[in-house]
Design an enzyme around this catalytic site. Structure first.
Site, PDB file in Angstrom:
ATOM      1  N   HIS A  74       0.839  -1.200   0.000  1.00 33.85           N
ATOM      2  CA  HIS A  74       0.000   0.000   0.000  1.00 33.85           C
ATOM      3  C   HIS A  74       0.872   1.247   0.000  1.00 33.85           C
ATOM      4  CE1 HIS A  74       0.681   0.816   4.342  1.00 33.85           C
ATOM      5  NE2 HIS A  74       0.736  -0.497   4.443  1.00 33.85           N
ATOM      6  N   ASP A  76      -0.564   4.225   0.853  1.00 27.94           N
ATOM      7  CA  ASP A  76      -1.096   5.186   1.824  1.00 27.94           C
ATOM      8  C   ASP A  76      -0.310   5.071   3.137  1.00 27.94           C
ATOM      9  OD1 ASP A  76      -2.344   2.625   2.180  1.00 27.94           O
ATOM     10  OD2 ASP A  76      -3.818   3.522   3.519  1.00 27.94           O
ATOM     11  N   ASP A 107       6.656   1.668   6.538  1.00 25.48           N
ATOM     12  CA  ASP A 107       5.314   1.129   6.308  1.00 25.48           C
ATOM     13  C   ASP A 107       4.586   1.986   5.300  1.00 25.48           C
ATOM     14  OD1 ASP A 107       2.949  -0.208   6.495  1.00 25.48           O
ATOM     15  OD2 ASP A 107       2.521   0.334   8.556  1.00 25.48           O
ATOM     16  N   GLU A 142      -4.986   0.746   2.918  1.00 19.38           N
ATOM     17  CA  GLU A 142      -4.686  -0.297   3.896  1.00 19.38           C
ATOM     18  C   GLU A 142      -4.750   0.243   5.309  1.00 19.38           C
ATOM     19  OE1 GLU A 142      -2.711  -3.325   6.306  1.00 19.38           O
ATOM     20  OE2 GLU A 142      -2.115  -1.230   6.123  1.00 19.38           O
ATOM     21  N   GLU A 171       4.518  -5.983   4.189  1.00 20.47           N
ATOM     22  CA  GLU A 171       4.386  -5.263   5.472  1.00 20.47           C
ATOM     23  C   GLU A 171       5.666  -5.412   6.301  1.00 20.47           C
ATOM     24  OE1 GLU A 171       2.067  -3.315   6.769  1.00 20.47           O
ATOM     25  OE2 GLU A 171       0.714  -3.492   5.064  1.00 20.47           O
TER      26      GLU A 171
END
Ligand SMILES: [Zn+2]
Length: 382
Positions: A74, A76, A107, A142, A171
């Site tokens: 992701h 975001d 992240d 996410e 992740e």
């Protein structure tokens, strides 16, 4: 392909400069798509907006053969918090001593850049072309409600007859040092909103009332002092935590008629949302009821036995770092909970300690090498 090797730190820095705090994209996925197109990927951009703001998503695939190995992630990020507490502007993409600083470095813009760089290096050395395909599934929600991201993308892929044969979610799963942990499952999460009901009255005349706060305390005591389980082969014990208690009574001489609490249970594979809901109802009934319980399950627990994907990731980690990763199921939920319904999935990425923190920062060389080694193991050493 003869272009210069992609620098993952430089690519991740460009991504960090797009302040894509959920649900905003701010051009982050454009950078990913343009970079992948230059590497020969066919890119599909999709926007979903069910019940809220539009969310940008990307599916990119290079090759048409199988197996189709997918990397999921992701772009975001969570908000940076107070900017003055950061050593650098969280969206400047600063690099110091080879480390990349900024919101999303860990992240997980860093891992996306590392995987793209790894794919380029792998493809450079395999001009004849592996028989299979490499794909990326990148979403923009996410960190948010996860309604218009991976879940919808998987439905879209299914509708096109697009098959994913295996998936790595990037992740930040490493705990202390890179490569010490691979996640092969996750606990489930259940949130219960509990309201105890009583009868309002004067604190000087308690025999005329029924104190809802007392009832709630007894219920929470019962729930927090009962062992849910002792864990299972790959899971720690399930845990129940009281997140908040609210009576909302401003008067010291009034016995409250109702009292609320919110509790959150992280549960292992000995439970489902359904069996846990029943357990809660039975416990509360045994205390005489006088309550209502509203339950939402945001994810069931799941486990993907290490198998082909986890073992190969572990081997890649061993070759690059010398670490033997632990297969774990700790931590919060992730989009792997959706992906596991269509193909075997494992999660592996950077050290998560600085994720969501001030001064989030990371180096990417070793992760890039691990992903590249993994691609070789996956496609060339079946
Ligand atoms: Zn993440």
């Amino acid at each position: 392909m003869s272009e210069a090797a992609l620098d993952p730190v430089e690519l991740a820095a460009r991504l960090i400069r797009r302040p894509s705090v959920t649900p905003k994209d701010e051009g982050a996925l454009d950078i990913v798509a343009v970079t992948l197109e230059e590497l020969g990927f066919a890119c599909h951009r999709l926007v979903f907006a069910e019940g809220g703001e539009p969310i940008h998503n990307l599916y990119a695939r290079r090759g048409t053969g199988r197996p189709n190995l997918c990397f999921a992630g992701h772009t975001d990020v969570v908000p940076p918090g107070a900017r003055e507490t950061w050593s650098f502007d969280p969206f400047a993409g600063a690099v110091r001593d080879g480390e990349l600083w900024g919101r999303g470095a860990v992240d997980m813009k860093g891992a996306i850049a590392a995987f793209i760089a790894a794919a380029q290096r792998y493809l450079d050395r395999h001009q004849a072309g592996a028989a299979g395909s490499i794909s990326l599934l990148i979403t923009g929600d996410e960190e948010g409600p996860a309604v218009n991201g991976t879940k919808k993308m998987l439905e879209w892929l299914d509708g096109r007859g697009e098959i994913l044969d295996a998936c790595v979610v990037g992740e930040p799963t490493s705990a202390v040092t890179l490569g010490d942990m691979i996640k092969i499952g996750r606990r489930g999460s259940l949130t219960g909103r509990l309201t105890a009901h009583g009868v309002q009255g004067h604190t000087a005349y308690p025999h005329l009332a029924d104190n809802a706060a007392h009832r709630l305390v007894a219920m929470l005591h019962a729930l927090t002092t009962t062992e849910l389980d002792r864990g299972s082969e790959h899971f720690p014990p399930s845990t129940l935590q009281v997140a908040t208690i609210d009576v909302g009574n401003p008067a010291s001489n009034v016995i409250p008629a109702s009292a609320q609490a919110v509790l959150n249970i992280r549960f292992n594979d000995r439970w489902t949302g359904e069996t846990l809901n029943r357990w809660l109802a039975e416990r509360l009934d045994a205390l005489g009821g006088h309550c209502t319980l509203d339950v939402t399950v945001s994810g069931e627990s799941f486990l993907v036995p290490p198998g082909a994907i986890g073992e190969r990731l572990a081997e890649a980690v061993r070759r690059v770092t010398g670490n033997s990763p632990e297969f774990s199921t700790t931590g919060g939920t992730s989009d792997a909970r959706f992906i596991r319904t269509c193909c075997p999935v494992a999660e592996f990425g950077l050290v998560g300690q600085r994720a969501h923190q001030v001064d989030e920062r990371v180096g990417l060389a070793a992760l890039t090498e691990i992903y590249q080694t993994f691609l070789g193991l996956y496609f060339d050493a079946p």
